[in-house]
Design a protein around this motif. Structure first.
Motif, PDB file in Angstrom:
ATOM      1  N   GLY A  68       0.842  -1.187   0.000  1.00  0.00           N
ATOM      2  CA  GLY A  68       0.000   0.000   0.000  1.00  0.00           C
ATOM      3  C   GLY A  68       0.879   1.239   0.000  1.00  0.00           C
ATOM      4  O   GLY A  68       2.099   1.154  -0.125  1.00  0.00           O
ATOM      5  N   THR A  69       0.258   2.382   0.179  1.00  0.00           N
ATOM      6  CA  THR A  69       1.028   3.627   0.134  1.00  0.00           C
ATOM      7  C   THR A  69       2.016   3.749   1.288  1.00  0.00           C
ATOM      8  O   THR A  69       2.966   4.518   1.206  1.00  0.00           O
ATOM      9  N   GLY A  70       1.827   2.969   2.343  1.00  0.00           N
ATOM     10  CA  GLY A  70       2.798   2.956   3.442  1.00  0.00           C
ATOM     11  C   GLY A  70       4.167   2.481   2.986  1.00  0.00           C
ATOM     12  O   GLY A  70       5.185   2.820   3.591  1.00  0.00           O
ATOM     13  N   GLY A  71       4.209   1.714   1.906  1.00  0.00           N
ATOM     14  CA  GLY A  71       5.474   1.231   1.362  1.00  0.00           C
ATOM     15  C   GLY A  71       6.350   2.339   0.810  1.00  0.00           C
ATOM     16  O   GLY A  71       7.552   2.156   0.647  1.00  0.00           O
ATOM     17  N   LEU A  72       5.749   3.494   0.563  1.00  0.00           N
ATOM     18  CA  LEU A  72       6.532   4.615   0.034  1.00  0.00           C
ATOM     19  C   LEU A  72       7.584   5.101   1.018  1.00  0.00           C
ATOM     20  O   LEU A  72       8.568   5.721   0.621  1.00  0.00           O
ATOM     21  N   ALA A  73       7.399   4.809   2.300  1.00  0.00           N
ATOM     22  CA  ALA A  73       8.367   5.225   3.322  1.00  0.00           C
ATOM     23  C   ALA A  73       9.509   4.214   3.485  1.00  0.00           C
ATOM     24  O   ALA A  73      10.484   4.489   4.184  1.00  0.00           O
ATOM     25  N   ALA A  74       9.408   3.070   2.830  1.00  0.00           N
ATOM     26  CA  ALA A  74      10.445   2.036   2.935  1.00  0.00           C
ATOM     27  C   ALA A  74      11.690   2.461   2.164  1.00  0.00           C
ATOM     28  O   ALA A  74      11.632   3.273   1.240  1.00  0.00           O
ATOM     29  N   LYS A  75      12.805   1.895   2.535  1.00  0.00           N
ATOM     30  CA  LYS A  75      14.085   2.186   1.875  1.00  0.00           C
ATOM     31  C   LYS A  75      14.201   1.418   0.562  1.00  0.00           C
ATOM     32  O   LYS A  75      13.788   0.259   0.453  1.00  0.00           O
ATOM     33  N   VAL A  76      14.791   2.048  -0.414  1.00  0.00           N
ATOM     34  CA  VAL A  76      15.011   1.443  -1.730  1.00  0.00           C
ATOM     35  C   VAL A  76      15.784   0.130  -1.581  1.00  0.00           C
ATOM     36  O   VAL A  76      15.507  -0.842  -2.290  1.00  0.00           O
ATOM     37  N   ALA A  77      16.722   0.073  -0.662  1.00  0.00           N
ATOM     38  CA  ALA A  77      17.556  -1.122  -0.474  1.00  0.00           C
ATOM     39  C   ALA A  77      16.728  -2.384  -0.250  1.00  0.00           C
ATOM     40  O   ALA A  77      17.170  -3.483  -0.618  1.00  0.00           O
ATOM     41  N   GLN A  78      15.546  -2.245   0.309  1.00  0.00           N
ATOM     42  CA  GLN A  78      14.695  -3.402   0.583  1.00  0.00           C
ATOM     43  C   GLN A  78      14.143  -4.051  -0.685  1.00  0.00           C
ATOM     44  O   GLN A  78      13.664  -5.176  -0.632  1.00  0.00           O
ATOM     45  N   PHE A  79      14.214  -3.351  -1.798  1.00  0.00           N
ATOM     46  CA  PHE A  79      13.526  -3.820  -3.000  1.00  0.00           C
ATOM     47  C   PHE A  79      14.426  -4.070  -4.198  1.00  0.00           C
ATOM     48  O   PHE A  79      13.935  -4.471  -5.245  1.00  0.00           O
ATOM     49  N   ILE A  80      15.720  -3.846  -4.052  1.00  0.00           N
ATOM     50  CA  ILE A  80      16.593  -4.166  -5.184  1.00  0.00           C
ATOM     51  C   ILE A  80      16.953  -5.639  -5.103  1.00  0.00           C
ATOM     52  O   ILE A  80      16.966  -6.241  -4.039  1.00  0.00           O
ATOM     53  N   SER A  81      17.232  -6.214  -6.234  1.00  0.00           N
ATOM     54  CA  SER A  81      17.490  -7.647  -6.327  1.00  0.00           C
ATOM     55  C   SER A  81      18.752  -8.041  -5.565  1.00  0.00           C
ATOM     56  O   SER A  81      19.772  -7.356  -5.658  1.00  0.00           O
TER      57      SER A  81
END
Length: 137
Positions: A68-81
């Motif tokens: 959800g939109t709460g994910g916008l506060a997460a760090k980019v590092a959590q989502f790179i391969s």
């Protein structure tokens, strides 16, 4: 044709983001820079920081779909391969890079020469370049 041929005609610099920055910052940076992907550097955007991945529009969509939109506060590092970085250099043939991108299911690839980021090439860039070359022949 080679990757360097595209970089010479496409002078837009690679847009980078630090792995510690948020998904929201990444989305805003992509929008403001009119790019579909950012080069992720370890920690900060400093040119001395190592290139560790790519973060694309598809990644933004996946974050919002999952969190959800709460994910916008997460760090980019959590989502790179977590897999090793897929990159090319300016001396690589376009056909080889196109196959590499298809094999890894990616649409943007960082161009790294002698350990230094020199640009980003997209599947669209390669398609246009190959099409122009075919028309010129």
């Amino acid at each position: 044709m080679y990757v360097g041929d595209i970089l010479r005609t496409n002078r837009a610099p690679a847009v980078t983001i630090g792995s510690s920055e948020t998904v929201s910052i990444a989305a805003n940076l992509m929008y403001a820079s009119n790019v579909g992907a950012l080069v992720v550097r370890n920690g900060s955007r400093s040119v001395d920081a190592a290139v560790i991945g790519m973060f694309s529009e598809r990644d933004v969509v996946a974050v919002i779909a999952e969190r959800g939109t709460g994910g916008l506060a997460a760090k980019v590092a959590q989502f790179i391969s977590p897999r090793p970085l897929v990159s090319c250099n300016s001396q690589d043939a376009l056909a080889d890079v196109e196959r590499l991108m298809a094999r890894h299911d990616i649409r943007h690839i960082p161009v790294i020469d002698n350990g230094r980021l020199v640009g980003v090439v997209s599947m669209r860039d390669i398609g246009f370049a190959l099409e122009e070359a075919a028309c010129a022949a």
